[in-house]
Design an enzyme around this catalytic site. Structure first.
Site, PDB file in Angstrom:
ATOM      1  N   HIS A 123      -7.518  -5.369  -1.931  1.00 16.23           N
ATOM      2  CA  HIS A 123      -6.274  -4.769  -1.438  1.00 16.23           C
ATOM      3  C   HIS A 123      -5.488  -5.714  -0.528  1.00 16.23           C
ATOM      4  O   HIS A 123      -4.256  -5.701  -0.529  1.00 16.23           O
ATOM      5  CB  HIS A 123      -6.608  -3.475  -0.693  1.00 16.23           C
ATOM      6  N   SER A 170       0.850  -1.186   0.000  1.00 16.11           N
ATOM      7  CA  SER A 170       0.000   0.000   0.000  1.00 16.11           C
ATOM      8  C   SER A 170       0.890   1.242   0.000  1.00 16.11           C
ATOM      9  O   SER A 170       1.664   1.443  -0.932  1.00 16.11           O
ATOM     10  CB  SER A 170      -0.960  -0.052   1.198  1.00 16.11           C
ATOM     11  N   ASP A 219      -8.822  -4.477  -6.619  1.00 16.93           N
ATOM     12  CA  ASP A 219      -8.513  -3.577  -5.503  1.00 16.93           C
ATOM     13  C   ASP A 219      -9.352  -2.309  -5.628  1.00 16.93           C
ATOM     14  O   ASP A 219      -9.150  -1.506  -6.541  1.00 16.93           O
ATOM     15  CB  ASP A 219      -7.015  -3.248  -5.526  1.00 16.93           C
TER      16      ASP A 219
END
Length: 776
Positions: A749, A638, A717
């Site tokens: 994600h 991330s 995602d």
């Protein structure tokens, strides 16, 4: 964007184990505990390293507290052995079965909630995932007194169902509209519709849209009951002008139903684009007409393009809303009465960074909040418990109750009977710690650390704690999360322990049979600041040898990798099994070290935090000959994936040989508006377009050439979109730069469905980069 640790428990495990043990296993067995600790001390067992599969399984998860306070002396929870819903009296230490598990036999239950009066049980089943926090379920209500079941909304999937305080009334949300359900003594219910303008995916009432769920409320509810349940404040979000993100869902291989991919569309505001229009409404639930009152935003302070950052009730008659301007460096705290009139306001403005305010607490004529205050040191300001006089006056007087170089992370409760406020904070100069403190509400004494006196079974002082207080603060659950495996106890407000809820004996027993990494903490000065470093070393570490080092980076603003929580995940495998040094570095932009270091990152993501990872790693290589400078890698997920890619792009002296970016941001123009603009401002020539361009990894790919780089992303995602990785991949391909890329079809994600493949893929990558033997 939430740090992955917020939903990855113990580094690499992408689900939260909500269940706790039964009552029998919660009782401390002192003989068993002493035996486990004696075995650890005596080294009587042959010990094994961690294996890779334990990175993504529940083998080394700690059990935690799974109850809910229903009064100052009672806790309700589920017995996971029988499925019964039990009530535990912490004074009498007595269990009562409230609902027999047979009541729920016909349902695969994913949620339940008792009504405040204890007559009805709300049962949620047939779960469907929404966004990160939201879910859709079918609900029935079981009448504990009469024994009957009643479907909510004719058994349709609804987004939220919540009991009102003190009553057996219920609010539920169907197709983004709010409904109010009241029950009579004979069990019959009456339903009134509160809103009529909800549109699925476009106009939301009482539940947040994507960006508010992810970045503001961090949950799936946007309703707030008055303390007596008579009034309801709710937020609405109009996304008609918000642009859509579109991606394809490919479905199951070979399934005719998925012959054509399905389009997934989500209203997702990106930096500089139209935000949802938010409004706040108050309704009297006891008014048969359900007359609504608009609680107007202070647009003269925060503008028309504003953010509703928090809502709470002060008392039966006043609701408080916190409104911020779009870039969130100015917040107006507004008191409304039940007629919608503004009776008080309080401004909070931040000239060096962004404003971050959590819940307010009240005691007599004062309001207590977490606010930046001077520390009298070069570190700048720290968040402290701050007392305001909120009576009508032009300039409210404030008092700092917790001065010094300690960072208050959250206020937990006020004990009105003893006049003390409880809060979580770091120790002075100890940014990795978090303990429970108390201080008198008038500031007449210095703060007292409550959890510092709690010892783990291993004899160590608790250095990382959390607390859950009963409704009026007469008891609290203290959860010690480190430095040793979690322990959970129940204490009264004199801080006497009245019950041991969980000691995690099974986990301690398993750990006694495992090698554990050695831990070395230090500070490294680089770029004018002291960065904190934590090195996990192989259990058989030998200074005469040379080891590869893997830096795991997150480095998002106001976050910290180094916290004193006991965890046994990927770092334990890499150190004990692969003999790799595993490193965390908290540099500029990280939390708990003062505003000067924190706000260094403001309006320049991808610069100072990246430079510190590179500079500190270089210094570590120079300081310690046992770190192999030719076998050093970096990886992150991330925001950490963004930093990994940017580190390779900015590393001009080959500090790092290789890196992995998982689900990375590649350019902040692609990420959501509320998160991005809080830290970067607007991507316009008049504001900070240059800052956006300078932090775009796809514009800096040339210096990735010659380094081993792997790019990993899920095509489903909804948070950091697959577009981010595709844009970076396109730039690399256009420049003829070799890299590896893994796409996980339809994965979100967290990549929850492919964790074995993910970690085996990374293991092979590090084996090649560090010249390790391939694991079997």
């Amino acid at each position: 964007m939430v740090p992955l640790r917020s939903f990855v428990l113990l580094n690499g495990l992408f689900f939260v184990l909500l269940a706790a043990r039964t009552v029998v296993t919660r009782v401390i067995d002192k003989d068993n505990l002493d035996g486990i600790l004696e075995t650890q001390d005596g080294q009587n067992l042959s010990k094994e390293p961690f294996n890779l599969e334990e990175t993504y399984t529940a083998d080394f998860l700690a059990y935690t507290f799974n109850g809910t306070w229903t009064s100052d002396t009672t806790i309700v929870y589920t017995d996971t052995m029988t499925g019964d819903i039990l009530q535990f009296d912490v004074i009498k230490q007595r269990l009562t079965v409230i609902v027999d598990s047979s009541v729920m036999d016909d349902y695969i239950v994913t949620h339940y909630a008792l009504s405040p009066k204890g007559r009805f049980l709300l049962i949620g089943y047939d779960f469907q995932k929404g966004f990160r926090h939201s879910k859709f379920m079918r609900y029935v209500i079981y009448d504990i007194e009469l024994g009957g079941y009643d479907k909510i909304a004719n058994g349709m999937h609804i987004a939220l169902a919540k009991w009102a305080p003190l009553t057996d009334d219920l609010i539920y949300i169907l197709d983004n509209d709010i409904y109010y359900m009241r029950f009579s003594n004979n069990g019959f219910n009456d339903v009134q519709r509160v809103t009529y303008d909800g549109i699925v995916g476009i106009v939301y009432n009482g539940v947040p849209d994507w960006v508010y769920e992810e970045e503001v409320f961090h949950g799936s509810s946007a309703i707030w009951f008055s303390p007596d349940g008579s009034h309801l404040a709710y937020a609405s979000f109009d996304d008609r002008n918000v642009q859509e993100i579109l991606y394809l869902h490919y479905g199951e291989p070979g399934n005719l139903v998925d012959q054509y991919p399905t389009e997934v569309k989500i209203k997702y505001p990106k930096a500089g684009t139209s935000n949802p229009v938010v409004s706040l409404t108050l309704v009297d639930l006891h008014d048969p007409t359900l007359n609504k009152i608009d609680l107007k935003a202070p647009i003269e302070v925060v503008g028309t393009d504003n953010v509703l950052s928090n809502v709470q009730w002060k008392d039966f008659d006043h609701v408080i809303a916190m409104w911020s301007n779009r870039v969130q460096n100015k917040t107006e705290i507004v008191w409304y009465n039940k007629y919608g009139e503004i009776v008080k306001t309080l401004d909070v403005v931040e000239h060096e960074g962004w404003v971050e305010i959590k819940n307010l607490f009240f005691y007599k004529d004062f309001v207590y909040m977490r606010k930046l205050q001077p520390s009298g040191t070069k570190a700048g300001r720290f968040h402290h418990v701050t007392r305001y006089d909120y009576t009508l006056r032009s300039s409210p007087i404030q008092m700092d109750l917790t001065p010094g170089i300690t960072e208050v992370q959250d206020i937990r409760a006020i004990d009105h009977s003893h006049g003390r406020i409880y809060y979580l904070a770091t120790g002075p100069g100890e940014p990795s710690q978090r303990n429970l403190y108390s201080v008198p509400v008038d500031g007449s004494e210095k703060p007292t650390c409550i959890s510092c006196n709690v010892l783990t079974p291993e004899g160590n002082a608790c250095t990382y704690a959390d607390a859950i207080f009963s409704p009026f603060g007469q008891h609290y659950v203290l959860i010690c999360q480190g430095p040793d495996p979690m322990i959970v106890g129940i204490f009264d407000n004199t801080h006497k322990k009245v019950y041991s809820w969980e000691n995690n004996l099974s986990l301690r027993s398993k750990l006694a049979r495992r090698e554990l990494p050695l831990v070395k903490d230090l500070y490294v000065r680089a770029n004018g600041y002291e960065s904190k470093v934590r090195l996990f070393l192989p259990h058989n570490f030998d200074e005469s040898k040379s080891y590869p080092m893997l830096v795991n980076v997150y480095a998002g603003p106001n976050t910290a990798k180094i916290i004193d929580v006991a965890s046994y995940g990927y770092h334990a495998y890499m150190t004990t099994n692969r003999s790799v040094i595993y490193a965390y570095i908290d540099g500029r932009g990280s939390s708990n070290k003062g505003s000067k270091m924190l706000f260094e990152i403001y309006r320049k993501l991808g610069t100072v935090e990246v430079e510190d990872q590179i500079s500190v790693t270089r210094k570590l290589q120079e300081m310690f000959p046992w770190i192999d400078s030719k076998r050093t890698g970096v990886w992150g997920w991330s925001y950490g994936g963004f930093c990994s890619a940017m580190i390779l792009a900015k590393d001009l002296t080959s500090v790092f040989k290789c890196g992995i970016a998982v689900a990375p941001v590649s350019s902040w123009i692609y990420y959501d508006s509320i998160y991005t603009e809080r830290y970067m401002g607007l991507p316009t020539p008049e504001d900070n377009l240059g800052g956006y361009n300078g932090t775009d990894v796809s514009r800096r790919v040339e210096d990735i050439r010659g380094k081993k780089f792997m790019l990993i992303h899920g095509s489903g995602d909804d948070n950091v979109h697959y577009q981010q990785s595709l844009a970076l991949a396109k730039a690399l391909e256009k420049a003829d730069i070799m890299f590896e890329q893994i796409t996980y079809t339809d994965e979100a994600h967290a990549l929850f469905g492919v964790l074995p493949h993910l970690y085996h893929t990374m293991d092979r990558f590090w084996s090649d980069c560090f010249s390790l033997s391939h694991a079997h």
